[in-house]
Design a protein around this motif. Sequence first.
Motif, short mmCIF file in Angstrom:
data_model
loop_
_atom_site.label_atom_id
_atom_site.label_comp_id
_atom_site.label_asym_id
_atom_site.label_seq_id
_atom_site.Cartn_x
_atom_site.Cartn_y
_atom_site.Cartn_z
N ARG A 417 20.10 -31.08 20.94
CA ARG A 417 20.40 -30.30 22.10
C ARG A 417 19.10 -29.56 22.40
N ASP A 418 18.52 -28.97 21.42
CA ASP A 418 17.46 -27.96 21.70
C ASP A 418 16.33 -28.86 22.51
N ARG A 419 16.19 -30.11 21.87
CA ARG A 419 14.97 -30.78 22.62
C ARG A 419 15.21 -31.51 23.81
N GLN A 420 16.48 -31.73 24.08
CA GLN A 420 17.03 -32.14 25.47
C GLN A 420 16.95 -30.92 26.34
N GLU A 421 17.23 -29.73 25.89
CA GLU A 421 16.99 -28.67 27.02
C GLU A 421 15.75 -28.32 27.24
N TRP A 422 14.60 -28.58 26.36
CA TRP A 422 13.27 -28.52 26.71
C TRP A 422 12.74 -29.26 27.74
N VAL A 423 13.21 -30.55 27.61
CA VAL A 423 12.89 -31.49 28.85
C VAL A 423 13.26 -31.06 30.17
N GLN A 424 14.56 -30.47 29.95
CA GLN A 424 15.10 -29.94 31.26
C GLN A 424 14.43 -28.74 31.65
N VAL A 425 13.80 -27.89 30.86
CA VAL A 425 13.32 -26.69 31.49
C VAL A 425 11.85 -26.88 31.91
N ILE A 426 11.36 -27.78 31.34
CA ILE A 426 9.87 -28.38 31.74
C ILE A 426 9.80 -28.95 33.14
N GLY A 443 -4.40 -25.26 42.78
CA GLY A 443 -5.53 -26.20 42.17
C GLY A 443 -5.12 -27.19 41.15
N GLY A 444 -3.80 -27.57 40.84
CA GLY A 444 -3.73 -28.35 39.90
C GLY A 444 -3.19 -27.83 38.90
N GLU A 445 -2.31 -28.73 37.78
CA GLU A 445 -1.97 -28.17 36.69
C GLU A 445 -2.85 -28.40 35.50
N LEU A 446 -2.89 -27.15 34.91
CA LEU A 446 -3.93 -26.96 33.77
C LEU A 446 -3.07 -27.24 32.36
N SER A 447 -2.03 -26.99 32.27
CA SER A 447 -1.14 -26.92 30.90
C SER A 447 0.34 -27.28 31.42
N PRO A 448 0.81 -28.37 30.97
CA PRO A 448 0.47 -29.20 30.00
C PRO A 448 -0.42 -30.25 30.66
N GLY A 449 -0.69 -30.80 31.92
CA GLY A 449 -1.72 -31.52 32.35
C GLY A 449 -0.78 -32.89 32.94
N ALA A 450 -1.50 -33.61 33.46
CA ALA A 450 -0.92 -34.88 34.19
C ALA A 450 -0.57 -36.01 33.12
N ASP A 451 -1.06 -36.08 31.80
CA ASP A 451 -0.72 -36.82 31.09
C ASP A 451 0.65 -36.63 30.19
N VAL A 452 1.16 -35.59 30.19
CA VAL A 452 2.29 -35.40 29.82
C VAL A 452 3.47 -35.37 30.97
N GLN A 453 4.41 -36.46 30.58
CA GLN A 453 5.24 -36.91 31.71
C GLN A 453 6.80 -37.44 31.11
N THR A 454 6.64 -38.28 30.02
CA THR A 454 7.97 -38.91 29.38
C THR A 454 8.54 -37.70 28.71
N ASP A 455 10.11 -37.91 28.51
CA ASP A 455 10.79 -37.06 27.51
C ASP A 455 9.90 -36.79 26.29
N GLN A 456 9.53 -37.65 25.77
CA GLN A 456 8.95 -37.76 24.24
C GLN A 456 7.44 -36.96 24.19
N GLU A 457 6.68 -37.33 25.67
CA GLU A 457 5.58 -36.72 25.73
C GLU A 457 5.68 -35.08 26.03
#
Length: 586
Positions: A417-426, A443-457
């Motif tokens: 449940r905690d991990r699922q809520e983290w995906v939702q909040v991001i 001017g674009g996302e600095l963090s986490p950045g474009a390479d962080v997209q999937t739930d696991q990422e």
Amino acid sequence: MKRYDYVIVGGGSAGSVMANRLSADKKTTVLVLEAGRADWRVDPLIHMPAALMFPSGNPLYDWAYESEPEPHMGGRRVKHARGKVLGGSSSINGMIFQRGNAGDYDKWATQPGMEHWDYAHCLPYFKRMETCTVGADDWRGGSGPLHLERGPATSPLFQAFFEATKQAGFPATDDVNGYRQEGFAPFDRNVKDTRRWSASRAYLTPVRNRKNLFVETLAHVTGLRMDGNKVTGVDYVKMPGKRPESVEAGEVILCGGAFNSPQVMQLSGIGDPAALERAGVQTRVELPGVGQNLQDHLEVYIQHAATQPVSIAPWLAYWKAPVIGAQWLFAKTGVGASNHFEGGGFIRTDDKVAYPNLMFHFLPIAVRYDGTAAGGDHGYQVHVGPMNSDVVGDVTIKDADPFNHPSIRFNYLSTERDRQEWVQVIRAARHILAQPAFAPFDGGELSPGADVQTDQEIIDWVARDAETALHPSCTAAMGTGEMSVTDPNSLKVHGVEGLRVVDASVFPSITNGNIYAPVMMVAEKAADLILGNTPLAPADVPVYRAGQGMPVFPEGDPRNSAWNAVQDIPTAVASIERAGQTEARA
């Protein structure tokens, strides 16, 4: 050996309230023992709101705790600042004042013995402690010792943020501490006349001249003096020479917080016998809940570069510190006069959630809490995280040495449940920051950045980058069950005479938001319980419940114009989830 009616262990947030309220009776003698030093009025690192990043990690102000290696965060240790100075963490925190949601206290009241800790019974104590500069009403106080200033949140970035939340499908509210927490608004902060208004400044400083109140700083408590299961006093050492001292007490009140209070009990033989045996401490009172049920809020920063010179980043240059200090000290203006956490809000993730479970703090700069810049000149960010995680940890002494920090395990990210809520909040935070209102600045996302997209990422990034929001609580929980530690009607420790606990450790469960305000409320309510005063009458006022709509005020009441139309938050978040899943598949 000197004797006092009350010995308060810890001169922090709750300890300051206790000292004030208990010493109001001139026939009662009160001693406060604080391990840290005084919060001198000339110290700008405490009293300048914008200097909040400097005390953290500094041993002159901070206990500088850190967790054990967190198994679901790659084994890294998470640093955890706690105030080691009069005023405690209220002297080094971000000065954000949030009560939590009415549902938090109604949830407390569902537990046996906790019936008088519902929102209706807690609200009068919130009001008693407040002087709210925007004015008193049915929900807010206007004559208490704790001064609350509403953040202006008028800069271009704050205005873009609030407009973006509306564009994203989320409502505004006029006060997250009033009728309706759900939504976005400027925040209250503990600031008065451009100075931090800590618990010490609000409660302790005004009564330091009472002849029956004694305050010792640099006094590190090493254990409780006990006769069987009765606490008769405390042992402590005066720092830095570590000269041993002892005092007798009619009652001892632990106000050390979620780490120190269970540590003192365990060092004194009060706790789980197996844990005490491993630490080489003889069990005096078997109380397995001591140090258990540790709860906290974890948070991350989603940071963007800004294309316009609208953030406060240029003021981070060290050579500008004298200018900031002079503006603040002599003119009561400038960037030093604000904590800069001037606005944010709360949302729900779906219809199954009764009240908000995600929190957002906006900051008009891209920077970490310790002052480390994310890169580039101008930027902005939101601090985000789940509020009602089902993750629990523990605090346990490692040995019998009172100067060694206890073992602290939070177990962040350990439940589905905690991990699922983290995906939702991001995804919700990204949805807000992608709205048209930010287009002129983004001017674009600095963090986490474009390479962080999937739930696991996302989860992997949270594990690598998240920090504590500094809200430890619940390690000496009120209740009547086997794992409870304190009695809800007296704050006495079960099975122990002459000992009470009054601080965040007595929360049965963590509240929805920063915990300073609930700690102060608990202390105010506890003072009446300890003194035998007639409790304040419960407040019969309406509060927002999801799907109920807005309150009805008399025709012509100016509050009618303050309410925005309710928007369908769960539907908005569901659309964010679908967008994230589509993006991940692509």
